[in-house]
Design a protein around this motif. Structure first.
Motif, PDB file in Angstrom:
ATOM      1  N   ASN A 282      41.776  44.620  24.680  1.00  0.00           N
ATOM      2  CA  ASN A 282      42.847  44.790  25.656  1.00  0.00           C
ATOM      3  C   ASN A 282      42.309  45.411  26.949  1.00  0.00           C
ATOM      4  O   ASN A 282      42.619  44.950  28.051  1.00  0.00           O
ATOM      5  N   LEU A 283      41.480  46.421  26.810  1.00  0.00           N
ATOM      6  CA  LEU A 283      40.895  47.080  27.979  1.00  0.00           C
ATOM      7  C   LEU A 283      39.964  46.125  28.728  1.00  0.00           C
ATOM      8  O   LEU A 283      39.971  46.074  29.972  1.00  0.00           O
ATOM      9  N   ILE A 284      39.178  45.355  27.990  1.00  0.00           N
ATOM     10  CA  ILE A 284      38.280  44.377  28.620  1.00  0.00           C
ATOM     11  C   ILE A 284      39.081  43.352  29.410  1.00  0.00           C
ATOM     12  O   ILE A 284      38.728  42.982  30.537  1.00  0.00           O
ATOM     13  N   ASN A 285      40.203  42.892  28.828  1.00  0.00           N
ATOM     14  CA  ASN A 285      41.056  41.924  29.525  1.00  0.00           C
ATOM     15  C   ASN A 285      41.643  42.522  30.804  1.00  0.00           C
ATOM     16  O   ASN A 285      41.737  41.846  31.831  1.00  0.00           O
ATOM     17  N   ILE A 286      42.051  43.786  30.727  1.00  0.00           N
ATOM     18  CA  ILE A 286      42.615  44.453  31.908  1.00  0.00           C
ATOM     19  C   ILE A 286      41.567  44.537  33.017  1.00  0.00           C
ATOM     20  O   ILE A 286      41.840  44.229  34.184  1.00  0.00           O
ATOM     21  N   ILE A 287      40.352  44.962  32.636  1.00  0.00           N
ATOM     22  CA  ILE A 287      39.273  45.070  33.623  1.00  0.00           C
ATOM     23  C   ILE A 287      38.963  43.695  34.219  1.00  0.00           C
ATOM     24  O   ILE A 287      38.794  43.532  35.434  1.00  0.00           O
ATOM     25  N   GLY A 288      38.910  42.667  33.349  1.00  0.00           N
ATOM     26  CA  GLY A 288      38.607  41.319  33.804  1.00  0.00           C
ATOM     27  C   GLY A 288      39.659  40.756  34.737  1.00  0.00           C
ATOM     28  O   GLY A 288      39.340  40.205  35.801  1.00  0.00           O
TER      29      GLY A 288
END
Length: 407
Positions: A282-288
């Motif tokens: 979820n955090l990776i998706n937000i950053i991306g």
């Protein structure tokens, strides 16, 4: 922000921070317009594209009537672009490939052939119409199946090679593709379903085919943010170094994000096996997603639309040819190769969406068909997995080969 004067009038200049600020303002204006104008949502056009093009059009008008011009410092555009493509690489896994089975492999190969033909069409027609073949590459799979992310990245690369208008052509073609993919995909699938009287098998509920995040949503803390930013930084550093090494040793034009993305793919699959780091998807998706929106906003507000004037007719010839090819290819080859059944018709609508625009377009097209005739599982497993990542394995070598052939 600073002011100066030239032959056009007042020059309004934005530094790095000012450019990000203007990009974000355009993004939120785009979000508001998308909420108000539902047809923009229907075609899956991102808010960054809507707002960015609006700003670019205003800039064009300001120049045309000799009020002045605007300059942007897009130095930070490349780092945000690399972050986005690195997060894409972190979303790949061999397990996903195994889950799709034979149909996924067939669809993947068909998608690879599609990207090759898009590039061949773009380059061939660029030569016929007398424009730089590299602009044909930009109007090929770079912008069609690659979408705005790939268009922004490679457009910047060929401008660095001295091709004026590369970024503008690529992003304009990507926007055309988004609309064309929405207009073509659903009607073609409906035609196939009616012509062959196709019926869905094993209908499931809508919720069963929608992408689910089975991982527990974790609280985002300073520690988790810093650990993921550190991981991304290390992966990007190695990937950029790899791209730089290959460019210097082999003399090939290789965008920095390519090395970063493939380094992320390797890291993610090794991490799945050895469990070095507990990644928060979820955090990776937000950053991306944050990086993509900032990167696209900066790229689009700085579009030089006046550079399209001499390229308009050749570009339109190439783009309409791409749409014609997609219709013929999906109607007569992809549909039959995928089984000629209801699922194949739904996947045709998906390939039109992702092959001319983006994976979001594919999902919108398939949702339109499934909402009318019934939801089945295979299209929603195969199309997103191919469009979001697997197609890059075919697409990147094709694009890089073409760029290095004609640079």
């Amino acid at each position: 922000m600073n002011f100066s004067f030239d032959s056009l009038g007042v020059v309004l200049g934005f530094d790095m921070i000012g450019t990000i600020a203007m990009g974000l303002i355009s993004l939120f204006i785009g979000k508001k317009l998308k909420e108000k104008l539902t047809f923009l949502d229907r075609f899956g056009i991102p808010a960054a594209v809507i707002g960015g093009i609006l700003f670019a059009v205003v800039h064009l008008l300001v120049r045309v009537i000799h009020i002045g011009s605007i300059s942007y410092d897009t130095t930070l555009q490349t780092p945000f672009m690399v972050v986005f493509f690195t997060t894409i690489g972190l979303g790949s896994s061999i397990a996903g490939l195994k889950k799709g089975g034979k149909l996924l492999i067939v669809f993947w190969i068909l998608s690879g052939i599609m990207t090759l033909m898009q590039t061949v069409i773009g380059v061939s027609l660029a030569k016929v119409t007398g424009i730089n073949p590299l602009l044909g590459v930009m109007a090929g799979s770079v912008s069609m199946s690659g979408g705005h992310g790939s268009a922004g990245a490679f457009g910047q690369t060929i401008e660095e090679l001295g091709v004026t208008g590369g970024l503008t052509v690529a992003l304009s073609a990507a926007t055309f593709g988004l609309i064309a993919g929405g207009l073509l995909g659903s009607p073609l699938a409906v035609h196939l379903i009616k012509k062959f009287n196709l019926k869905p098998k094993d209908i499931v509920n809508k919720e069963e085919v929608q992408k689910k995040d089975n991982t527990e949503k974790k609280e985002i803390t300073l520690t988790s943010m810093m650990s993921h930013v550190s991981m991304l930084s290390i992966v990007m550093t190695i990937g950029i170094a790899l791209s730089t090494l290959l460019k210097s040793k082999l003399g090939i034009a290789l965008p920095s994000y390519v090395g970063a993305m493939f380094t992320a793919i390797i890291f993610n699959n090794l991490n799945i096996k050895f469990k070095w780091l507990d990644l928060d998807r979820n955090l990776i998706n937000i950053i991306g997603e944050t990086s993509l929106n900032i990167f696209l906003s900066m790229a689009l507000i700085s579009l030089k639309l006046w550079e399209l004037a001499a390229l308009a007719i050749p570009l339109l010839i190439i783009l309409f040819s791409q749409v014609l090819f997609m219709w013929v290819y999906t109607r007569f080859i992809v549909f039959k190769a995928m089984g000629g059944d209801y699922d194949a018709a739904v996947m045709v609508s998906g390939m039109c969406g992702s092959g001319l625009g983006a994976t979001t377009n594919a999902m919108i097209n398939m949702g339109e068909i499934s909402g009318k005739y019934g939801y089945t599982v295979n299209p929603y497993l195969i199309v997103p997995l191919t469009g979001a990542f697997l197609i890059d394995i075919f697409q990147m070598p094709v694009i890089l080969t073409a760029i290095n052939m004609f640079k």
